[in-house]
Design an enzyme around this catalytic site. Sequence first.
Site, mmCIF file in Angstrom:
data_model
loop_
_atom_site.group_PDB
_atom_site.id
_atom_site.type_symbol
_atom_site.label_atom_id
_atom_site.label_comp_id
_atom_site.label_asym_id
_atom_site.label_seq_id
_atom_site.Cartn_x
_atom_site.Cartn_y
_atom_site.Cartn_z
ATOM 1 N N ARG A 1 0.857 -1.189 0.000
ATOM 2 C CA ARG A 1 0.000 0.000 0.000
ATOM 3 C C ARG A 1 0.888 1.232 0.000
ATOM 4 O O ARG A 1 2.094 1.152 0.192
ATOM 5 C CB ARG A 1 -0.945 0.013 1.202
ATOM 6 C CG ARG A 1 -0.248 0.058 2.560
ATOM 7 C CD ARG A 1 -1.269 0.106 3.682
ATOM 8 N NE ARG A 1 -0.619 0.162 4.990
ATOM 9 C CZ ARG A 1 -1.267 0.292 6.145
ATOM 10 N NH1 ARG A 1 -2.585 0.358 6.151
ATOM 11 N NH2 ARG A 1 -0.610 0.341 7.283
ATOM 12 N N ASN B 1 -5.185 7.779 3.979
ATOM 13 C CA ASN B 1 -5.037 7.011 5.216
ATOM 14 C C ASN B 1 -3.585 7.047 5.659
ATOM 15 O O ASN B 1 -2.688 6.620 4.929
ATOM 16 C CB ASN B 1 -5.454 5.546 5.010
ATOM 17 C CG ASN B 1 -5.423 4.756 6.304
ATOM 18 O OD1 ASN B 1 -6.274 4.946 7.166
ATOM 19 N ND2 ASN B 1 -4.436 3.887 6.459
ATOM 20 N N GLU B 2 -3.352 7.604 6.851
ATOM 21 C CA GLU B 2 -2.015 7.612 7.455
ATOM 22 C C GLU B 2 -0.931 8.077 6.475
ATOM 23 O O GLU B 2 0.009 7.350 6.164
ATOM 24 C CB GLU B 2 -1.669 6.232 8.010
ATOM 25 C CG GLU B 2 -2.556 5.802 9.163
ATOM 26 C CD GLU B 2 -2.169 4.467 9.758
ATOM 27 O OE1 GLU B 2 -2.491 4.218 10.934
ATOM 28 O OE2 GLU B 2 -1.541 3.647 9.038
ATOM 29 N N CYS C 1 10.107 10.522 -2.179
ATOM 30 C CA CYS C 1 10.397 9.841 -3.433
ATOM 31 C C CYS C 1 11.515 10.609 -4.133
ATOM 32 O O CYS C 1 11.540 11.842 -4.111
ATOM 33 C CB CYS C 1 9.145 9.801 -4.315
ATOM 34 S SG CYS C 1 9.447 9.098 -5.961
ATOM 35 N N CYS D 1 12.462 10.206 -7.457
ATOM 36 C CA CYS D 1 12.373 10.061 -8.906
ATOM 37 C C CYS D 1 12.579 11.411 -9.602
ATOM 38 O O CYS D 1 12.573 12.469 -8.947
ATOM 39 C CB CYS D 1 11.031 9.458 -9.286
ATOM 40 S SG CYS D 1 9.642 10.612 -9.126
ATOM 41 N N GLU E 1 -8.355 5.270 15.096
ATOM 42 C CA GLU E 1 -7.919 3.867 15.116
ATOM 43 C C GLU E 1 -7.230 3.553 16.431
ATOM 44 O O GLU E 1 -6.414 4.333 16.922
ATOM 45 C CB GLU E 1 -6.939 3.570 13.971
ATOM 46 C CG GLU E 1 -7.532 3.476 12.594
ATOM 47 C CD GLU E 1 -6.499 2.993 11.575
ATOM 48 O OE1 GLU E 1 -5.540 2.292 11.972
ATOM 49 O OE2 GLU E 1 -6.629 3.347 10.401
ATOM 50 N N TRP F 1 1.899 -6.245 13.664
ATOM 51 C CA TRP F 1 3.103 -5.768 12.995
ATOM 52 C C TRP F 1 4.306 -5.599 13.918
ATOM 53 O O TRP F 1 5.367 -5.172 13.476
ATOM 54 C CB TRP F 1 2.802 -4.442 12.283
ATOM 55 C CG TRP F 1 1.874 -3.534 13.015
ATOM 56 C CD1 TRP F 1 0.524 -3.416 12.825
ATOM 57 C CD2 TRP F 1 2.206 -2.614 14.062
ATOM 58 N NE1 TRP F 1 -0.009 -2.478 13.683
ATOM 59 C CE2 TRP F 1 1.002 -1.964 14.448
ATOM 60 C CE3 TRP F 1 3.394 -2.269 14.707
ATOM 61 C CZ2 TRP F 1 0.954 -0.999 15.458
ATOM 62 C CZ3 TRP F 1 3.352 -1.305 15.707
ATOM 63 C CH2 TRP F 1 2.149 -0.684 16.065
ATOM 64 N N LYS G 1 -4.367 -10.105 8.768
ATOM 65 C CA LYS G 1 -5.349 -11.114 9.180
ATOM 66 C C LYS G 1 -5.191 -11.529 10.636
ATOM 67 O O LYS G 1 -6.111 -12.093 11.230
ATOM 68 C CB LYS G 1 -5.270 -12.343 8.272
ATOM 69 C CG LYS G 1 -3.939 -13.057 8.208
ATOM 70 C CD LYS G 1 -4.004 -14.232 7.236
ATOM 71 C CE LYS G 1 -2.648 -14.892 7.026
ATOM 72 N NZ LYS G 1 -1.720 -13.999 6.262
ATOM 73 N N PHE G 2 -4.009 -11.240 11.250
ATOM 74 C CA PHE G 2 -3.838 -11.550 12.666
ATOM 75 C C PHE G 2 -4.052 -10.321 13.550
ATOM 76 O O PHE G 2 -3.820 -10.382 14.753
ATOM 77 C CB PHE G 2 -2.444 -12.139 12.916
ATOM 78 C CG PHE G 2 -2.274 -13.516 12.324
ATOM 79 C CD1 PHE G 2 -2.981 -14.602 12.831
ATOM 80 C CD2 PHE G 2 -1.424 -13.726 11.250
ATOM 81 C CE1 PHE G 2 -2.827 -15.871 12.282
ATOM 82 C CE2 PHE G 2 -1.270 -14.994 10.693
ATOM 83 C CZ PHE G 2 -1.973 -16.077 11.204
ATOM 84 N N HIS G 3 -4.467 -9.204 12.952
ATOM 85 C CA HIS G 3 -4.783 -8.020 13.729
ATOM 86 C C HIS G 3 -6.139 -8.204 14.390
ATOM 87 O O HIS G 3 -7.083 -8.698 13.785
ATOM 88 C CB HIS G 3 -4.799 -6.788 12.806
ATOM 89 C CG HIS G 3 -4.712 -5.477 13.515
ATOM 90 N ND1 HIS G 3 -5.731 -4.986 14.299
ATOM 91 C CD2 HIS G 3 -3.717 -4.561 13.559
ATOM 92 C CE1 HIS G 3 -5.372 -3.813 14.789
ATOM 93 N NE2 HIS G 3 -4.154 -3.522 14.355
#
Length: 713
Positions: free
Chosen positions: A117, A155-156, A164, A166, A312, A320, A361-363
């Site tokens: 993301r 988001n965040e 960046c 570039c 949140e 994480w 998925k483990f959050h």
Amino acid sequence: MNGSQRHGPTRVPGLLYGGDYNPEQWPEQVWAEDAALMKEAGVNLVTVGVFAWARLQPAADRWDFDWLDRLLEVLHAHGVAVDLATATASPPAWLVRAHPEVLPVTADGVRLEFGSRQHYCPSSPHYRAAAVELARALARRYADHPALVLWHVHNEYGDHVTECFCPRSAADFRRWLAQRYGTVERLNAAWGTSFWSQHYGSLAEIEPPRTAPGPGNPTQLLDWRRFCSDALLACHRAEKAVLDELSPGVPVTTNFMSMFKALDYWQWARHEDLVSDDAYPDPADPRAHVRAALGYDLMRSLRGGAPWLLLEQAPSAVSWRPVNVPKPPALRRLWALQAVARGSDGVLSFQWRASRAGAEKFHSAMLPHRGTAGRAWRESVRFGAELARLGSVAGGRSRAEVAVLLDWESWWALELDDHPSARMRWPELLRPWYAALHARSVPVDFVAPGADLTGYRVLLAPNAYLLRDSTAHWLTRFAAGGGQLVCGGFSGVVDEHDHIHPGGSPGPLRELLGVAVDEYWPLPDGATTPVTLADGRTLAATLWSEWLESLGAETFARYTGGPLAGRPAVTRHGTAWYVSCHLGAEPAAERETGREAGGDPGAGTGADEGIGAVLDAVLAAAGVTPLLELPPDVEATVRTNPDGVAHLFLLNHGRHPVAITLPDRWSGAVDLLTGARAGDTLPLGPLDVAVLRRWHHPTAAPSPTTPERPEPR
């Protein structure tokens, strides 16, 4: 007064409760079940669409809003309001394949790939145009939807990509520099390019500070930090402008990440209708609540004390950390109410329903993998009922007489390379000062340079490495007006270009503080040096010390060991104090836990309370007293509504029961969580909370056993 009669930051009455909802991860038949369970849990707000860009826009020329139409109708039918996200945090695959230059490039020249993301260059015109187009499409379709009460941009920002390197970013950087300096001659002077033959003949020769053979130009690095914060802010502002145009009256937010180095939140908060925060204290850290309180005080301060929103938090474990420790039930409740105590008008979680696939998925979730059979679900329902009892808190503000200076530019400059000590990091310097005040139940606000200081008696600057002349004048005016000013070491060192102030530190504060620093004397890792107060107490300095010369200041404490023995360590010059060393020991109550409030190596000796011993004298000189006299590990705050109704929060972060002696004005107040009326002494169990409400006239307060109504004016 019940919750339905007071509005917070949105038109939803009372306090907000809910979490992130990702229905695109689930079959549509689950949605109605979710909405019914939300209603059962007392959920009144969910964040929708944060990572739904690919679902909303499957291709450049194709949109799919039908599913979102149906979802919003389901939620609205169940009385659940929506914080609708613009979904721009994760560009879809079709966009990055059509325009690979959207993907960000590291300082080493590596282009980061799709598959996570925040995979975008903040300066990319293709990304910005697509993001604005999506925000416009959402606003046109849903601006008048009855479920919509809040817009959630992105988001965040900066969580994964803050910069960046570039070619497009390079061009944007040069444009930014042209606006800042005007000519290459002014840039050369500001950057000190006569050093190491770094002179530029034109702005076109400048590139971002990519990986180089040795140390980079510090002023270039400082300007790069400024630019990167501004570049991300430009993305946010572009989306917000669309929402403000097409959806006036609906507040707009983007979720901050507590005290986050990469983004100057003072600048960002100017473009927020509502400050919101994501906070994830570590249940394995017994002092995590102190750091959380610091972050919450910052969120409250960003818009002058206005209520903010905890957008949140984790219902239990995150996914994480190297080791993801769950929250015991009492801790989940305690930490959620701590945010409300410090100004949040709600408690939202990530997330509503636990994911079956993906990196999180483990959050933990409000509705765990076991569904309604899981303990997390039972706790979600129980806490929702409790939070509903606190509706009258919404909109309340807190008052502080102590302010802490937080200057993002100084933070960035302080942590550049090639300094006397790489251990001088802003959060580690700040935390012991904050922890000492937290342990003393002294409320704190954060302020930006130049802020209105009316009402503050004490202003603390644990570090002001970068000090503009305008900021120095502002500090001087505060002290000249009778305010107690305390500056920490390594302050007043450089100007806004990271050039050393003439005559060395503390630069333009030299006359005010009445001292001059002859030489910096950083301490090796693990080393301490004794600092003795006039009353004979000895503290232990870690990390940092200075060879200090008095220019009229009186000595409050001296170094009593090592090469600086006999020299001033802490001085006072009228109402201006200077602490030339890092007194990073934790308050006594915190030492019992075996962890330091500031995360610093070393501690004091005997009854040493580090910087707290100095701050006690400062607070006494200013006439600042604690909010309440409290047992160790108990936290107290007061939120007062515009009509004068006050709420006292008492939170026991300890593992033992305590008894709190209440002042007369709080004796007899109703605890909104239990309905009981408090006596002269309030018992509070381990990890327990009380929320007392005081009315204008205690005799007119309703009985805890009868329905409550507003007191007649």
